[in-house]
Design an enzyme around this catalytic site. Structure first.
Site, PDB file in Angstrom:
ATOM      1  N   CYS A  25      29.867  47.026  41.654  1.00 52.17           N
ATOM      2  CA  CYS A  25      30.698  47.810  42.584  1.00 52.17           C
ATOM      3  C   CYS A  25      30.685  49.296  42.255  1.00 52.17           C
ATOM      4  O   CYS A  25      31.022  50.125  43.101  1.00 52.17           O
ATOM      5  CB  CYS A  25      32.122  47.284  42.581  1.00 52.17           C
ATOM      6  SG  CYS A  25      32.233  45.560  43.084  1.00 52.17           S
TER       7      CYS A  25
ATOM      8  N   HIS B 277      36.960  52.830  45.530  1.00 57.40           N
ATOM      9  CA  HIS B 277      36.426  51.477  45.731  1.00 57.40           C
ATOM     10  C   HIS B 277      37.531  50.615  46.324  1.00 57.40           C
ATOM     11  O   HIS B 277      38.678  50.667  45.892  1.00 57.40           O
ATOM     12  CB  HIS B 277      35.959  50.921  44.383  1.00 57.40           C
ATOM     13  CG  HIS B 277      35.479  49.510  44.464  1.00 57.40           C
ATOM     14  ND1 HIS B 277      34.652  49.062  45.465  1.00 57.40           N
ATOM     15  CD2 HIS B 277      35.718  48.434  43.663  1.00 57.40           C
ATOM     16  CE1 HIS B 277      34.392  47.775  45.282  1.00 57.40           C
ATOM     17  NE2 HIS B 277      35.029  47.379  44.199  1.00 57.40           N
TER      18      HIS B 277
ATOM     19  N   ASN C 103      36.438  43.691  49.898  1.00 56.67           N
ATOM     20  CA  ASN C 103      35.660  44.364  48.857  1.00 56.67           C
ATOM     21  C   ASN C 103      34.174  44.160  49.164  1.00 56.67           C
ATOM     22  O   ASN C 103      33.654  43.051  49.015  1.00 56.67           O
ATOM     23  CB  ASN C 103      36.038  43.759  47.505  1.00 56.67           C
ATOM     24  CG  ASN C 103      35.270  44.379  46.346  1.00 56.67           C
ATOM     25  OD1 ASN C 103      34.272  45.066  46.541  1.00 56.67           O
ATOM     26  ND2 ASN C 103      35.735  44.118  45.134  1.00 56.67           N
TER      27      ASN C 103
HETATM   28  N1  COA Z   1      46.185  32.091  47.594  1.00 57.31           N
HETATM   29  C1  COA Z   1      47.317  31.601  47.072  1.00 57.31           C
HETATM   30  N2  COA Z   1      47.530  31.552  45.741  1.00 57.31           N
HETATM   31  C2  COA Z   1      46.581  32.023  44.942  1.00 57.31           C
HETATM   32  C3  COA Z   1      45.368  32.538  45.424  1.00 57.31           C
HETATM   33  C4  COA Z   1      45.198  32.561  46.817  1.00 57.31           C
HETATM   34  N3  COA Z   1      44.088  33.045  47.409  1.00 57.31           N
HETATM   35  N4  COA Z   1      44.600  32.941  44.382  1.00 57.31           N
HETATM   36  C5  COA Z   1      45.299  32.686  43.282  1.00 57.31           C
HETATM   37  N5  COA Z   1      46.499  32.124  43.604  1.00 57.31           N
HETATM   38  C6  COA Z   1      47.559  31.682  42.710  1.00 57.31           C
HETATM   39  C7  COA Z   1      47.103  31.424  41.321  1.00 57.31           C
HETATM   40  O1  COA Z   1      46.576  30.128  41.207  1.00 57.31           O
HETATM   41  C8  COA Z   1      48.363  31.620  40.533  1.00 57.31           C
HETATM   42  O2  COA Z   1      49.104  30.450  40.598  1.00 57.31           O
HETATM   43  P1  COA Z   1      49.891  29.912  39.291  1.00 57.31           P
HETATM   44  O3  COA Z   1      50.850  31.002  38.934  1.00 57.31           O
HETATM   45  O4  COA Z   1      50.508  28.663  39.781  1.00 57.31           O
HETATM   46  O5  COA Z   1      48.799  29.719  38.273  1.00 57.31           O
HETATM   47  C9  COA Z   1      49.122  32.690  41.296  1.00 57.31           C
HETATM   48  O6  COA Z   1      48.524  32.733  42.600  1.00 57.31           O
HETATM   49  C10 COA Z   1      49.043  34.056  40.654  1.00 57.31           C
HETATM   50  O7  COA Z   1      47.705  34.301  40.301  1.00 57.31           O
HETATM   51  P2  COA Z   1      47.251  35.653  39.668  1.00 57.31           P
HETATM   52  O8  COA Z   1      45.793  35.570  39.351  1.00 57.31           O
HETATM   53  O9  COA Z   1      48.173  36.051  38.563  1.00 57.31           O
HETATM   54  O10 COA Z   1      47.509  36.641  40.884  1.00 57.31           O
HETATM   55  P3  COA Z   1      47.355  38.174  40.888  1.00 57.31           P
HETATM   56  O11 COA Z   1      48.651  38.780  41.313  1.00 57.31           O
HETATM   57  O12 COA Z   1      46.726  38.696  39.630  1.00 57.31           O
HETATM   58  O13 COA Z   1      46.329  38.393  42.061  1.00 57.31           O
HETATM   59  C11 COA Z   1      44.018  38.896  42.352  1.00 57.31           C
HETATM   60  C12 COA Z   1      45.036  37.839  41.969  1.00 57.31           C
HETATM   61  C13 COA Z   1      42.637  38.285  42.255  1.00 57.31           C
HETATM   62  C14 COA Z   1      44.297  39.313  43.795  1.00 57.31           C
HETATM   63  C15 COA Z   1      44.174  40.114  41.409  1.00 57.31           C
HETATM   64  O14 COA Z   1      44.192  39.684  40.082  1.00 57.31           O
HETATM   65  C16 COA Z   1      43.073  41.094  41.574  1.00 57.31           C
HETATM   66  O15 COA Z   1      42.919  41.713  42.624  1.00 57.31           O
HETATM   67  N6  COA Z   1      42.292  41.313  40.499  1.00 57.31           N
HETATM   68  C17 COA Z   1      41.155  42.221  40.576  1.00 57.31           C
HETATM   69  C18 COA Z   1      40.014  41.513  41.231  1.00 57.31           C
HETATM   70  C19 COA Z   1      38.965  42.456  41.709  1.00 57.31           C
HETATM   71  O16 COA Z   1      39.249  43.534  42.172  1.00 57.31           O
HETATM   72  N7  COA Z   1      37.706  42.014  41.630  1.00 57.31           N
HETATM   73  C20 COA Z   1      36.597  42.757  42.101  1.00 57.31           C
HETATM   74  C21 COA Z   1      36.309  43.896  41.235  1.00 57.31           C
HETATM   75  S1  COA Z   1      35.015  44.881  41.852  1.00 57.31           S
END
Ligand code: COA
Length: 345
Positions: A112, A252, A282
């Site tokens: 990215c 980004h 993204n």
């Molecule tokens: N829908 C519903 N629930 C979801 C889910 C979805 N699509 N994806 C994950 N969950 C759940 C998880 O299983 C977790 O459940 P649990 O607490 O029972 O285990 C809960 O939601 C929280 O998960 P978590 O990973 O802590 O959520 P978060 O607030 O960190 O959000 C992302 C997840 C992926 C949105 C976030 O971490 C993020 O954006 N990270 C960066 C990713 C990124 O930018 N990647 C590309 C880089 S170029």
């Protein structure tokens, strides 16, 4: 002193739209969860006949038309991608096969962070005097590698391409500073295991043809919040500017919360941050040049505006730079034309 002004810009996304409602039918998720955690509402995904190459070529054609140039004017094509249509040859050569010409052509791999890295590379070829006109493309089709049964990743990514034309000028335009960094030790937080030459256990690990993108969302989030703000601030300082001099942040487009943190760090209000992740998700290396092309097409960028471009992603890698917008001092042979950007392919 030579600089590399951005004189053309373009973007292309596939026509097929994948909404949060579509994803609700595919995995255990909800529109409310996706919007509140990421800001994404829909993304574009390639159909069977679209490719990284077709998107790249469409974006490049717009960028060259905007600059009033054609492919024979271009000295070098640099494509940033982590999803080339083939390993051998480079994506840049596949794009050249579509566009024609005899320019040098090679790829940059920084996931990215790829487009901002490629912009730095392309700009340097102009700044050193080696070349006069460079086409820089950021393009990815990560939907081909996303596991659509994994709700933690499939909601995030979309496909697309963005392109810019760089031309030599003696006026301070284009990239004024560059910050590049990586933490290779963290590569397993975001990667596509098994897509490469060294895959001793491929058959056992991946019975299906395509390996899938894997991500540790929380780790990537933590990394991104720190590195987006820090590298953006460093780029501003390296350009000899202060935050008050920055007119627009082109970040980004991974997560609204990550973008908000970077904007807060630079003290920029929301109206000076270009956000389109609600519509495209993204798009990896395409996200910054798509945002740039949209901002330019909307008339949001004025001659001499200072823009901060900043990106992070797989590597874990990051890249930031300050761009001074405008075409002052560019020797034009053909008047530039207004080009409608954003057509689907
Ligand atoms: N829908 C519903 N629930 C979801 C889910 C979805 N699509 N994806 C994950 N969950 C759940 C998880 O299983 C977790 O459940 P649990 O607490 O029972 O285990 C809960 O939601 C929280 O998960 P978590 O990973 O802590 O959520 P978060 O607030 O960190 O959000 C992302 C997840 C992926 C949105 C976030 O971490 C993020 O954006 N990270 C960066 C990713 C990124 O930018 N990647 C590309 C880089 S170029």
């Amino acid at each position: 002193m030579r600089y590399a002004a951005i004189t053309g810009w373009g973007m292309a996304v596939p026509e097929r739209v994948l909404t949060n409602a579509d994803l609700e039918r595919m995995v255990d998720t909800s529109d409310e969860w996706i919007v509140s955690r990421t800001g994404i509402r829909e993304r574009r995904v390639v159909g069977p006949n679209d490719s990284t190459t077709s998107l790249s070529a469409a974006a490049a054609r717009q960028a060259m038309a905007q600059a009033g140039l054609d492919i024979d004017d271009i000295d070098l094509i640099v494509v940033a991608t982590c999803t080339p249509d083939q390993f051998l040859v480079s994506e840049a050569c596949l794009v050249q096969a579509e566009l024609g010409g005899r320019a040098g052509a090679f790829d940059i791999g920084a996931a990215c962070a790829g487009f901002v890295s490629a912009l730095a590379v392309g700009s340097q070829f102009i700044q050193t005097g080696a070349h006069d006109r460079v086409l820089v493309i950021g393009a990815d089709t990560l939907s081909r590698f996303v596991d659509y049964t994994d709700r933690s990743t499939c909601i995030l990514f979309g496909d697309g391409a963005g392109a810019v034309v760089l031309e030599a000028t003696e006026q301070p335009r284009g990239l004024l500073s560059t910050v590049l960094g990586a933490d290779g030790a963290g590569y397993k937080h975001l990667y596509i295991p098994g897509w490469g030459a060294f895959v001793p256990e491929t058959a056992e690990l991946f019975p299906e043809y395509r390996p899938h993108l894997q991500m540790n969302g929380r780790e990537v989030f933590r990394f991104a919040v720190n590195v987006m703000g820090d590298s953006a601030a460093e780029a501003v300082a390296k350009a000899g500017l202060s935050f008050a001099d920055i007119d627009m942040l082109i970040p980004h487009q991974a997560n609204q919360r990550i973008i908000d943190a970077a904007a807060r760090r630079l003290g920029l209000p929301r109206e000076r941050v270009w956000v389109n992740l609600d519509r495209y998700g993204n798009t990896s290396a395409a996200s910054v040049p798509i945002a740039l092309a949209e901002a330019a097409a909307a008339g949001a960028l004025q001659e001499e505006d200072n823009l901060v471009l900043v990106a992070f992603g797989g590597g874990l890698a990051w890249a930031a730079g300050v761009v001074r917008w405008g075409v002052a001092g560019v020797a034009r042979r053909v008047p530039a034309v207004e080009v409608a950007v954003g057509a689907g392919v």
